[in-house]
Design an enzyme around this catalytic site. Structure first.
Site, PDB file in Angstrom:
ATOM      1  N   LYS A  88     -12.393  46.845 -72.226  1.00 32.46           N
ATOM      2  CA  LYS A  88     -12.226  47.101 -70.795  1.00 32.46           C
ATOM      3  C   LYS A  88     -13.414  47.819 -70.160  1.00 32.46           C
ATOM      4  CE  LYS A  88      -7.406  46.518 -69.913  1.00 32.46           C
ATOM      5  NZ  LYS A  88      -6.753  46.280 -71.225  1.00 32.46           N
ATOM      6  N   GLU A 110      -5.510  50.225 -60.226  1.00 29.80           N
ATOM      7  CA  GLU A 110      -4.092  50.222 -60.570  1.00 29.80           C
ATOM      8  C   GLU A 110      -3.989  49.863 -62.041  1.00 29.80           C
ATOM      9  OE1 GLU A 110      -4.235  46.574 -61.472  1.00 29.80           O
ATOM     10  OE2 GLU A 110      -5.165  46.877 -59.531  1.00 29.80           O
ATOM     11  N   SER A 377     -10.073  42.466 -79.425  1.00 27.93           N
ATOM     12  CA  SER A 377     -10.301  43.083 -78.107  1.00 27.93           C
ATOM     13  C   SER A 377     -10.159  44.600 -78.118  1.00 27.93           C
ATOM     14  CB  SER A 377      -9.358  42.481 -77.068  1.00 27.93           C
ATOM     15  OG  SER A 377      -8.004  42.589 -77.482  1.00 27.93           O
TER      16      SER A 377
HETATM   17  C1  LIG Z   1      -5.923  45.160 -71.497  1.00 29.27           C
HETATM   18  C2  LIG Z   1      -6.110  44.586 -72.854  1.00 29.27           C
HETATM   19  C3  LIG Z   1      -5.980  43.192 -73.097  1.00 29.27           C
HETATM   20  C4  LIG Z   1      -5.564  42.206 -72.056  1.00 29.27           C
HETATM   21  O1  LIG Z   1      -6.390  42.100 -70.948  1.00 29.27           O
HETATM   22  P1  LIG Z   1      -7.332  40.843 -70.696  1.00 29.27           P
HETATM   23  O2  LIG Z   1      -7.807  41.050 -69.303  1.00 29.27           O
HETATM   24  O3  LIG Z   1      -6.520  39.601 -70.851  1.00 29.27           O
HETATM   25  O4  LIG Z   1      -8.431  40.898 -71.683  1.00 29.27           O
HETATM   26  C5  LIG Z   1      -6.232  42.723 -74.381  1.00 29.27           C
HETATM   27  N1  LIG Z   1      -6.574  43.570 -75.388  1.00 29.27           N
HETATM   28  C6  LIG Z   1      -6.704  44.890 -75.191  1.00 29.27           C
HETATM   29  C7  LIG Z   1      -7.080  45.756 -76.352  1.00 29.27           C
HETATM   30  C8  LIG Z   1      -6.471  45.454 -73.935  1.00 29.27           C
HETATM   31  O5  LIG Z   1      -6.601  46.774 -73.754  1.00 29.27           O
END
Ligand SMILES: *Cc1c(COP(=O)(O)O)cnc(C)c1O
Length: 393
Positions: A88, A110, A377
């Site tokens: 993020k 938000e 992610s």
């Molecule tokens: C917020 C988040 C997501 C989902 O958000 P995307 O905008 O679809 O990437 C996925 N993995 C993690 C670790 C997150 O914090």
């Protein structure tokens, strides 16, 4: 590239907001277009990505996980090793630099689960900007630790107590704030969703994921991967993971949606598999609806995937069959969460566990000399409490 113009991806996207907000978003869009390829801006962004975020992060060959699955080589793009433990911050650092250069003094955002709120609070602290984060009051109560993290970094968290007290009301409150304060305030959107220019801008900042991974896999294997796999909430880590492969027809693209309790249950966040086309959150896209066509709540074990709509470029990639979107259930994600922990000593976020579970599902279709690249992610430390409670019950 798939963007046609003015924020449309085929019929998807656009900027469906009240005129006064549209004027402000047009200013942001123009400013962003002007600055994004400016050498000074690029250099400044690159510096913060290196020294604040900790890029580049590794592309890791998960040998034990690969052996366990018995199919293609699995490489993990380690977004979990970034500052704050997820992808993020790639976006919040990019947008705060835009806000600064536009002369804004204040950020608003938000957040549902709180992860984006934390990533916004961090860059607000870093760049000396005032910051207000709106959260549904229900989320404020569920996400006490993230509220505290934001407050520690100097952000004001406002619990929105109207309606269902959820993310939707928080989005409304953020737009109201923007109407009131746009002269000095910048609305920092956290995923590749919402009205133009956010889907394109967030994609741009998250594209660093595939920019790096492409170079890394070419160095390591001398060829492109056969498929790229990422989880999908709003779609920012996925579109960033896909971006530099979109024009490589040999590379398949897969998104793992939050399937919740299953596609035939009423508890899912599988927007692309089950949704209808509708204007939601300022964009035309797929959205979960009831029989009357009203938006209906989503559900996923993973807070980050629990979203009723989807970024418009994913809607377009689905309809044009460039990418394929598969729903992964809570149970499949939980199994993958444990499997990666046990085989590699890496605890993945529950969101990312959906991508790992999809990789496990796809593995039998591939041979040992092929390559799957999975975006990890985020790290799973934030989820261990929740998983402990589930496994004990
Ligand atoms: C917020 C988040 C997501 C989902 O958000 P995307 O905008 O679809 O990437 C996925 N993995 C993690 C670790 C997150 O914090």
């Amino acid at each position: 590239m798939t963007e046609i113009n003015n924020g449309f991806f085929g019929e998807f996207g656009g900027c469906y907001v009240p005129e006064i907000i549209k004027e402000e978003l047009d200013r942001i869009a123009d400013f962003y277009e002007e600055i994004k390829d400016d050498p000074d801006f690029k250099q400044e962004l690159a510096l913060y990505l290196r020294d604040y975020v900790g890029r580049e992060n590794p592309l890791y060959y998960a040998e034990n996980f690969t052996k366990h699955l018995g199919g293609p080589k699995i490489y993990l793009k380690r977004e979990d090793l970034n500052h704050l433990g997820a992808h993020k911050v790639n976006n919040t650092i990019g947008q705060v630099l835009i806000a600064k250069r536009m002369g804004k003094k204040r950020l608003i955002a938000e957040t549902g689960a709180g992860q984006h709120g934390v990533a916004t609070a961090a860059v607000a602290a870093k760049f000396g900007m005032e910051c207000t984060v709106y959260m549904g009051q229900k989320d404020v109560e569920r996400q006490k630790l993230n509220v505290f993290r934001m407050e520690l970094m100097g952000t004001k968290v406002v619990g929105v107590k109207r309606g269902a007290q959820s993310l939707k009301e928080a989005v409304d409150a953020a737009f109201e704030d923007l109407i009131e304060n746009y002269q000095d305030t910048y609305y920092l959107v956290g995923s590749a969703v919402g009205p133009h220019p956010y889907p394109s801008m967030v994609k741009h900042f998250q594209s660093v994921i595939s920019q790096e991974s492409k170079q890394q896999i070419l160095e390591r294997e001398g060829r492109l991967p056969d498929a790229v796999v990422a989880c999908i909430g709003g779609g920012s880590n996925a579109i960033g993971s896909f971006a530099h492969y979109l024009d490589e027809p040999t590379v398949k693209l897969y998104g793992a949606e939050g399937g919740g309790k299953g596609l035939d249950s009423d508890q899912t966040a599988a927007t692309l598999n089950l949704g209808s086309i509708k204007i939601e959150h300022g964009m035309n896209t797929y959205c979960l609806v009831d029989e009357e066509g009203n938006t209906k709540p989503s559900y996923s074990i993973s807070a980050g995937l629990d979203y009723v709509a989807i970024g418009p470029e994913h809607a377009y990639l689905k309809d044009t069959h460039r990418a394929e979107y598969i729903a992964i259930t809570d149970d499949e994600a939980l199994a993958a969460f444990q499997l990666l922990s046990r085989t590699e000593g890496i605890i993945p976020a529950l969101e990312s566990s959906h991508a790992l579970a999809l990789a496990a599902k796809l593995a039998p279709q591939y041979t040992a000399d092929q390559i799957l690249l999975v975006t990890l992610s985020g790290r799973g430390d934030k989820d261990v409490d929740q998983v402990l409670r589930i496994l004990e019950s």
